[in-house]
Scaffold this motif. Sequence first.
Motif, PDB file in Angstrom:
ATOM      1  N   TYR A 312       1.020  -1.058  -0.146  1.00  0.00           N
ATOM      2  CA  TYR A 312       0.044   0.113   0.152  1.00  0.00           C
ATOM      3  C   TYR A 312       0.678   1.239   0.040  1.00  0.00           C
ATOM      4  CZ  TYR A 312      -4.238  -2.759   1.294  1.00  0.00           C
ATOM      5  OH  TYR A 312      -5.011  -3.766   1.316  1.00  0.00           O
ATOM      6  N   GLU A 313       0.269   2.271  -0.576  1.00  0.00           N
ATOM      7  CA  GLU A 313       0.901   3.681  -0.255  1.00  0.00           C
ATOM      8  C   GLU A 313       0.451   4.171   1.036  1.00  0.00           C
ATOM      9  OE1 GLU A 313       1.439   7.976  -1.984  1.00  0.00           O
ATOM     10  OE2 GLU A 313       0.112   6.818  -2.924  1.00  0.00           O
ATOM     11  N   VAL A 314       1.254   4.107   1.893  1.00  0.00           N
ATOM     12  CA  VAL A 314       1.264   4.573   3.526  1.00  0.00           C
ATOM     13  C   VAL A 314       0.973   6.018   3.673  1.00  0.00           C
ATOM     14  CG1 VAL A 314       1.822   4.284   5.825  1.00  0.00           C
ATOM     15  CG2 VAL A 314       2.255   2.487   4.413  1.00  0.00           C
ATOM     16  N   VAL A 388       2.104  10.878  -5.136  1.00  0.00           N
ATOM     17  CA  VAL A 388       0.858   9.859  -4.836  1.00  0.00           C
ATOM     18  C   VAL A 388       1.215   8.784  -6.334  1.00  0.00           C
ATOM     19  CG1 VAL A 388      -1.557   9.220  -5.157  1.00  0.00           C
ATOM     20  CG2 VAL A 388      -0.793  11.027  -3.853  1.00  0.00           C
ATOM     21  N   SER A 389       1.491   9.460  -7.278  1.00  0.00           N
ATOM     22  CA  SER A 389       2.099   8.715  -8.357  1.00  0.00           C
ATOM     23  C   SER A 389       3.067   7.818  -8.314  1.00  0.00           C
ATOM     24  CB  SER A 389       2.070   9.622  -9.814  1.00  0.00           C
ATOM     25  OG  SER A 389       0.753  10.251 -10.112  1.00  0.00           O
ATOM     26  N   ARG A 390       4.025   8.277  -7.575  1.00  0.00           N
ATOM     27  CA  ARG A 390       5.380   7.493  -7.429  1.00  0.00           C
ATOM     28  C   ARG A 390       5.163   6.589  -6.043  1.00  0.00           C
ATOM     29  NH1 ARG A 390       9.447  11.989  -7.193  1.00  0.00           N
ATOM     30  NH2 ARG A 390       7.819  13.244  -6.161  1.00  0.00           N
ATOM     31  N   ASN A 391       3.930   6.541  -5.461  1.00  0.00           N
ATOM     32  CA  ASN A 391       3.676   5.668  -4.171  1.00  0.00           C
ATOM     33  C   ASN A 391       4.458   6.102  -3.055  1.00  0.00           C
ATOM     34  OD1 ASN A 391       1.746   4.119  -5.592  1.00  0.00           O
ATOM     35  ND2 ASN A 391       3.278   3.090  -6.750  1.00  0.00           N
ATOM     36  N   THR A 392       4.853   7.326  -3.278  1.00  0.00           N
ATOM     37  CA  THR A 392       5.750   7.830  -1.829  1.00  0.00           C
ATOM     38  C   THR A 392       4.870   7.748  -0.659  1.00  0.00           C
ATOM     39  OG1 THR A 392       6.901   9.270  -3.504  1.00  0.00           O
ATOM     40  CG2 THR A 392       7.322   9.668  -1.184  1.00  0.00           C
ATOM     41  N   PRO A 393       5.379   7.355   0.454  1.00  0.00           N
ATOM     42  CA  PRO A 393       4.606   7.447   1.742  1.00  0.00           C
ATOM     43  C   PRO A 393       4.384   8.967   1.979  1.00  0.00           C
ATOM     44  CG  PRO A 393       6.659   6.737   2.047  1.00  0.00           C
ATOM     45  CD  PRO A 393       6.640   6.784   0.641  1.00  0.00           C
ATOM     46  N   LEU A 394       3.356   9.305   2.685  1.00  0.00           N
ATOM     47  CA  LEU A 394       2.863  10.697   3.157  1.00  0.00           C
ATOM     48  C   LEU A 394       2.528  10.872   4.562  1.00  0.00           C
ATOM     49  CD1 LEU A 394       0.255  12.008   0.154  1.00  0.00           C
ATOM     50  CD2 LEU A 394       2.366  13.217   0.993  1.00  0.00           C
ATOM     51  N   GLU A 395       2.675  12.049   4.903  1.00  0.00           N
ATOM     52  CA  GLU A 395       2.387  12.203   6.517  1.00  0.00           C
ATOM     53  C   GLU A 395       1.654  13.498   6.553  1.00  0.00           C
ATOM     54  OE1 GLU A 395       4.336  13.661  10.527  1.00  0.00           O
ATOM     55  OE2 GLU A 395       5.547  12.255   9.305  1.00  0.00           O
ATOM     56  N   TYR A 396       0.515  13.852   6.926  1.00  0.00           N
ATOM     57  CA  TYR A 396       0.069  15.112   7.417  1.00  0.00           C
ATOM     58  C   TYR A 396      -0.998  14.798   8.578  1.00  0.00           C
ATOM     59  CZ  TYR A 396      -3.319  13.216   4.060  1.00  0.00           C
ATOM     60  OH  TYR A 396      -4.140  12.235   3.284  1.00  0.00           O
ATOM     61  N   PHE A 397      -1.184  16.273   9.338  1.00  0.00           N
ATOM     62  CA  PHE A 397      -1.764  16.203  10.529  1.00  0.00           C
ATOM     63  C   PHE A 397      -3.324  16.454  10.214  1.00  0.00           C
ATOM     64  CE2 PHE A 397       2.385  17.460  11.777  1.00  0.00           C
ATOM     65  CZ  PHE A 397       2.639  16.249  12.508  1.00  0.00           C
ATOM     66  N   ILE A 398      -4.323  15.407  10.641  1.00  0.00           N
ATOM     67  CA  ILE A 398      -5.720  15.684  10.132  1.00  0.00           C
ATOM     68  C   ILE A 398      -6.343  16.530  10.769  1.00  0.00           C
ATOM     69  CG2 ILE A 398      -6.494  13.906  11.849  1.00  0.00           C
ATOM     70  CD1 ILE A 398      -7.505  13.659   8.175  1.00  0.00           C
ATOM     71  N   GLU A 399      -5.885  16.862  11.952  1.00  0.00           N
ATOM     72  CA  GLU A 399      -6.433  18.184  12.718  1.00  0.00           C
ATOM     73  C   GLU A 399      -6.183  19.625  12.017  1.00  0.00           C
ATOM     74  OE1 GLU A 399      -6.057  17.150  17.222  1.00  0.00           O
ATOM     75  OE2 GLU A 399      -4.312  16.292  16.114  1.00  0.00           O
ATOM     76  N   VAL A 434      -3.549   3.486   2.254  1.00  0.00           N
ATOM     77  CA  VAL A 434      -3.928   3.100   3.663  1.00  0.00           C
ATOM     78  C   VAL A 434      -3.520   4.482   4.624  1.00  0.00           C
ATOM     79  CG1 VAL A 434      -2.083   1.841   4.016  1.00  0.00           C
ATOM     80  CG2 VAL A 434      -3.962   1.403   5.256  1.00  0.00           C
ATOM     81  N   PHE A 435      -4.582   4.911   5.382  1.00  0.00           N
ATOM     82  CA  PHE A 435      -4.206   5.866   6.322  1.00  0.00           C
ATOM     83  C   PHE A 435      -3.784   5.125   7.797  1.00  0.00           C
ATOM     84  CE2 PHE A 435      -7.407   7.697   3.452  1.00  0.00           C
ATOM     85  CZ  PHE A 435      -6.676   8.719   2.935  1.00  0.00           C
ATOM     86  N   ILE A 436      -2.982   5.735   8.389  1.00  0.00           N
ATOM     87  CA  ILE A 436      -2.439   5.082   9.243  1.00  0.00           C
ATOM     88  C   ILE A 436      -2.778   5.786  10.511  1.00  0.00           C
ATOM     89  CG2 ILE A 436      -0.342   4.026  10.825  1.00  0.00           C
ATOM     90  CD1 ILE A 436      -1.273   2.268   8.398  1.00  0.00           C
ATOM     91  N   PRO A 437      -3.909   5.840  11.305  1.00  0.00           N
ATOM     92  CA  PRO A 437      -3.928   6.944  12.761  1.00  0.00           C
ATOM     93  C   PRO A 437      -2.866   6.579  13.606  1.00  0.00           C
ATOM     94  CG  PRO A 437      -5.741   5.579  11.921  1.00  0.00           C
ATOM     95  CD  PRO A 437      -4.535   4.777  11.239  1.00  0.00           C
ATOM     96  N   THR A 438      -2.278   7.525  13.996  1.00  0.00           N
ATOM     97  CA  THR A 438      -1.067   7.712  15.002  1.00  0.00           C
ATOM     98  C   THR A 438      -1.381   8.406  16.208  1.00  0.00           C
ATOM     99  OG1 THR A 438       0.147   6.917  13.002  1.00  0.00           O
ATOM    100  CG2 THR A 438       1.400   7.252  15.360  1.00  0.00           C
ATOM    101  N   TYR A 439      -1.183   7.908  17.314  1.00  0.00           N
ATOM    102  CA  TYR A 439      -1.400   8.572  18.714  1.00  0.00           C
ATOM    103  C   TYR A 439      -0.002   9.012  19.076  1.00  0.00           C
ATOM    104  CZ  TYR A 439      -2.479   9.447  23.583  1.00  0.00           C
ATOM    105  OH  TYR A 439      -2.421  10.144  24.736  1.00  0.00           O
ATOM    106  N   ILE A 440       0.147  10.035  19.428  1.00  0.00           N
ATOM    107  CA  ILE A 440       1.449  10.513  20.085  1.00  0.00           C
ATOM    108  C   ILE A 440       1.299  11.106  21.489  1.00  0.00           C
ATOM    109  CG2 ILE A 440       3.554  12.039  19.879  1.00  0.00           C
ATOM    110  CD1 ILE A 440       2.936  11.929  16.901  1.00  0.00           C
TER     111      ILE A 440
END
Length: 856
Positions: A312-314, A388-399, A434-440
Amino acid sequence: MSKNSFGQVYRRLSSKVLDLVVKPRVLGEVPSKKVTETPTEVPTSPQAVCYVLQTYSRSNALVIDGETRRLGLHPALEPLQLNELSEKTSVFFLQQKETTYTTDNKHSLPPKLVHLVEFLEKHPEADIQLIPVTVLWGRAPDKEDSLLKLLFTDTWATPSKFKQLVNIGVHGRQSFLEFHPEQSLKTLIQTAKEQNTNLAPSTYIVHHLNQYLDRQREAVLGPDLSDRRNVIQSIIKSTNIQDSIRRESLRSKISLFEAERRAVGYINEIVSDYSYSTVRFADMALTRLWTQLYDGVEVHNFNTVRELAKDYEVVYTPCHRSHIDYLLLSYIIHRRGLMVPYIAAGDNLNLPLVGQFLRGGGAFFIRRSFRGNGLYTSVFKEYLYSIVSRNTPLEYFIEGGRSRTGRLLPPKTGMLAMTVHSHLRNKGKNKPIVFIPTYIGYERLMEGSTYIGELQGNPKEAESVLGLVKTLRKIERIFGKVHLNFGEPVFLDDVLKAHQADQITIEKNDDPIPPEVSTAITSSAYEILEKINNAAVINPVSLISLILLATEKHTLDEELFIKQLDTYRNLATHLPYDDRTEVTSLSGKEIIRHGIKLKLLKRVQHALGDIIAIEDNQAVLLTYFRNNILHSFILPSLIASLVELNGKIGRKDLVNVISMLYPFLKAELFMKWDGETLKPAIEQYIDALTDAQLILNEDNILYSPQPNTIAHNQLVILGASVKQSLERYYMTLAIITQRGSGNISAKQAEDLSYLLGQRFSVLYEYNSPEFFDKSLFQGFLKVLSQKDYIRTNEKGFIEFDEYLTNVAQYANLVLDDVTLQMLQHITQFSDEELKEALDALAAQNAKRRLKRKAKK
């Protein structure tokens, strides 16, 4: 000396030399030792093990041999023996050694694999376990612009002998090795035959293992990446951006050259400049920082991410507590052997020096608002599409931004919508998302004091280099432990399918998002937030905060405090909020010692027993950590509050009252239960509190323990956690009903609730941040509207009927008489007082806007 003996001597000598230079780090799980054998032992059972490498490399084989010996596994360069089958080594390469410039040998089948397949076809009772292995020398993705970088990094191309020597010398201590799960050769042969293809079993198995190892490699290296200059050129030349440039030229009445120059400026403002040297430097620097700053970083459920990254693209979607989040999450992902994600960062962090460093670590910058700027919007979408086209993993804050109260903020779906838009543009050509919800979770926050000031009316502090320096001065302080917990994944295709949007495609950059997709985006955003809360870590500081802030003077007898801590821990352990929720293993006594060490608690010695209190000026800050886990205890708190306040209450009545209040709590705290799962959860918590003897149950009538008993005191403390939410709800209801139907607008009700919340907090609480958070009042009014308790007429005023008045009267079941009287007193005001208060608030807001503009 025989040729075989010479080979063994050469291997041992090479291994010793390699051991001096190469110190590989093993990623992931190590294979089971059930296949371990001694070098001279012939297995009695008809099973053996063989390691699989993708490309021919003698040094890689030596590295694997050394690690298998160190780990107590069957050594890779020892003979493979099974009945009459005998091979010199227990490893083979999918791509063979190329002996001449003209030979096609490297594309032929591995001879050893052919022998193994032939043997198993003759002996169906036997089996051979294949263990695919990935070896990486450094982890920089391919860079097109620098031969020097290509020479010194591991890429997708097979290295030459010279480059492999350089790899060993340069990356010997930055080499990585991962054993992948065993695969039964017998099963693979059977699958090949069942596929009904024209491929021979050996050919099918080589194709299967090559594809499998490609996916593992991409999960660590990421896809092949172009350099920043090439990315900019590809974006500016795209059809979508050229169309946008022409529109910008016409709209702004400027030349095409000027419009293109403007587009290039936007791209330069946005685009990342990923650099492995920056990542390596950050890895070393941050290792020292975490050691100085924290007692440790604990990671939970990362194996879920490792498995998903292969197919998956994470997209990592963590909660946002601190600026440290950016660094911490990327650090952990890198240290655990996966590619550092590209991070969407606010342009407020694009500071001198700092911005370039963040770009090197994978950050790309986005303006807080760009509505109305069509060219910027188009450029940003096209860049995100390229990622996204290169299947690079992404990270952003949903809030969107950092939480100032410790609660999750309502989702900002802008980045999420653009990610889905890019995915639908490239549908069928890229990996599923796939979105990975992450608690910090932290135990101390660098920004804690500024958060509280901002909530109490101080202007938001702008990021600056000077501010960063001030923050770094705090490094000598100990900030406890940090927890990262990776939650249950959210699969985009499943969400789209649930909203009948899975067959929709998008062709152009500026195509609108269809309504079905928009609904799916909103749904996925709330699901991500709920799953972040599901993965909460109940740490010692959050438990301390939850309990002591529920007491009148923020103090407790030490014995009662220990009992309360242990009760909360037992409740959270035996009836966890969710399977992903983690609970501290410290006992009540150990938690108190930990709080004193962090200078959050103080001990007041007394002849009749020590008293534990919150340290001076820490109460308001501790609300932040209480709010991190408040959702985990809100149902038992509401049960305790209703039973204690009423003395006795029917079990059925209690369930009904909670069911009425729950939608407001769910919206505020992003809780997981719905209409079907709520009542069973309430029943389970009633039983748990009964088992703990905090409430009594006789014939389905629930009773509070006798006053002044330890059990009653514990029940009072537990019930206090929900009190502030109920006070805010009643305050807003009182404002609306007191003004009457059709006499106050939603905006006025929101502003007045905000003002009165501040006043109530200062007069009767301890400047609790919840009463200064306007979004909580907005959320309550939104749920009232969704439940049809209130309606907005054509003039924008709130209308309601007797049902809302009846709901407000339920307050006597959940709030004590003293609190009700205080709330009723402060919500009584005349029309003149209403106008005066709202005018004062409007003037205050206007003054703040002018200050912000002046700073810009």
